[in-house]
Enzyme design. Structure first.
Site, PDB file in Angstrom:
ATOM      1  CE  LYS A   1       0.834   5.088   8.174  1.00 48.77           C
ATOM      2  NZ  LYS A   1       0.857   4.198   7.035  1.00 48.77           N
TER       3      LYS A   1
ATOM      4  CG  ASP B   1       5.666   3.859   0.874  1.00 49.78           C
ATOM      5  OD1 ASP B   1       5.935   4.593   1.851  1.00 49.78           O
ATOM      6  OD2 ASP B   1       4.505   3.637   0.484  1.00 49.78           O
TER       7      ASP B   1
ATOM      8  CE1 TYR C   1      -3.736   2.449   0.582  1.00 50.34           C
ATOM      9  CE2 TYR C   1      -2.463   3.264   2.449  1.00 50.34           C
ATOM     10  CZ  TYR C   1      -3.521   3.399   1.570  1.00 50.34           C
ATOM     11  OH  TYR C   1      -4.364   4.483   1.672  1.00 50.34           O
TER      12      TYR C   1
END
Ligand SMILES: *Cc1c(COP(=O)(O)O)cnc(C)c1O
Length: 425
Positions: free
Chosen positions: A265, A237, A142
């Site tokens: 995050k 990522d 994702y």
């Protein structure tokens, strides 16, 4: 007092599905979501006053626990100086320097407001830099919700069983090639067919949006070599793994140098921050130095930079990651012992402050290793744990997180809850 149920009913009338991000809706595990009134340390408290030991940590950012006093103090101080300037501010330079110091592959970094923005911008940059259109991603990975990535994606896309997404034009989706994770021959084959048209390979170096899946030995190196051979940009990522699995992210752990890296995050300390950075030659291809356009009204927001910067200081403290990993290992070892005692097929993975739970003899190595049966078992386990005051991810396809303030006592309390939960399954 408002109840969780009343709030959810009201929420569903005014917000699609009652939530502002799909996984929160508990569709992956059944039942209704809780509404959180506050969080402190390793605990979240719902609107009915019930406490939960939190193993999501806002999906990653709360690596130093909720309400870390240094992060809060930095934000309080920043608030008094003004909420947003739309002009350069010192805090942007501070955070950029911290990131460059912590991650050797980053010469320059640009701040954005979310992980999605970071990956979306990194792909545009890679396309602009190479003059190519195709990208390669991996099944179950994702990378946020930009059009190019909603092809065989992980996280909520997996949880809800959506293969792609309506609204993504075929013309865009066609440019995204997908390959199974941990299958180097499959990747080599695709690269030998069309590698010279591939702008970038984007990967979660440890996949955390289809449970927690580590790269097999040599896999990331093989990917690096293929990118070098074909002049494609390698994008790690690390929105989830950055500052989470190790201070230098997964790239430090495996000793692989990507061309670009995306963050999110942890980097915002709980405020909306994303970033992408990498080799100077590529980063200087974005505006205003280069021709690839990328911008943001609130990018580098002073409050967000203050929170991020304070968080970077927290995680740089001596022994932070050793302690985090010790905590996560105490948890997974305890859960494993409890499962063994109950005769459950169960296995775990752990790296830094990130862990994965598998209701199978061995942990999965890619998306197709995950059985429907293990997903069903996870759902029941999730509710047994929630009833006992432990908040795990509401999906079998998500990794879990510990923070530096998850004490041994809280871990042991969690393991006690799991002993009962395993028995009840
Ligand atoms: C969470 C996540 C994203 C998206 O970040 P948002 O801030 O939710 O947009 C991208 N990539 C990975 C690996 C993630 O875990």
């Amino acid at each position: 007092m408002t109840s969780n149920q009343e709030l959810f009913q009201h929420a569903q009338r005014v917000i699609p599905g009652g939530v502002n991000s799909p996984v929160r809706a508990f569709k992956g595990v059944g039942g209704d979501p809780l509404f959180i009134a506050k969080a402190q340390g390793a605990h979240m408290y719902d609107v009915e006053g019930k406490a939960y030991i939190d193993y999501i940590g806002s999906w990653g950012p709360m690596i130093a626990g909720h309400g870390n006093e240094n992060v809060l103090a930095a934000v309080h101080q920043a608030v008094d100086m003004g909420l947003s300037f739309g002009a350069p501010a010192p805090a942007e330079v501070t955070l950029a320097q911290q990131i460059c110091d912590m991650i050797p592959s980053i010469d320059k970094v640009r701040m954005v407001n979310s992980g999605t923005e970071a990956t979306m911008s990194a792909i545009r940059l890679a396309r602009g830099f190479t003059g190519r259109n195709k990208i390669i991603k991996f099944e179950g990975c994702y990378h946020g919700h930009a059009d190019s990535f909603l092809v065989k994606a992980g996280s909520g896309v997996l949880t809800l069983g959506i293969p792609g997404s309506p609204g993504v034009p075929d013309a865009v989706a066609d440019l995204t090639l997908t390959v199974p994770f941990n299958d180097l021959p499959a990747l080599s084959e695709v690269m030998s067919e069309c590698g010279d048209d591939v702008a970038a390979i984007i990967v979660e170096p440890i996949a955390g949006n289809m449970n927690m899946i580590e790269p097999l030995d040599g896999y990331l190196q093989g990917m690096r070599d293929l990118c070098d051979e074909h002049g494609s940009v390698l994008i790690f990522d690390e929105v989830m793994t950055g500052f989470r699995v190790a201070k230098g992210g997964a790239q430090a752990l495996y000793g692989i140098t990507p061309d670009l890296t995306t963050f999110g995050k942890v980097i915002g300390g709980g405020l909306p921050v994303g970033a992408f950075g990498g080799r100077q030659e590529i980063m200087d291809y974005i505006a205003p130095v280069g021709p690839v356009y990328q911008a943001g009204t609130l990018s580098g927001n002073p409050l967000a930079m203050a929170a991020g910067s304070a968080m970077m200081k927290e995680i740089s403290s001596e022994g932070f990651y050793q302690q985090l990993e010790r905590t996560a290992q105490r948890l997974t070892a305890g859960l494993q012992a409890a499962a063994d005692a109950a005769g459950m097929a169960f296995s775990t993975r752990v790296q830094g402050g990130m862990f994965g739970l598998f209701f199978s003899q061995k942990p999965a190595n890619n998306f197709s290793d995950t059985s429907d049966e293990s997903v069903e078992t996870y759902k029941r386990f999730f509710h047994e744990m929630l009833d006992r005051g432990v908040y795990l991810a509401p999906s079998a396809y998500e990794a879990g997180f510990v923070s530096s303030v998850h004490s041994d006592d809280l871990i042991d309390e969690t393991i006690e809850a799991a002993k009962e939960a395993f028995k009840a399954l």
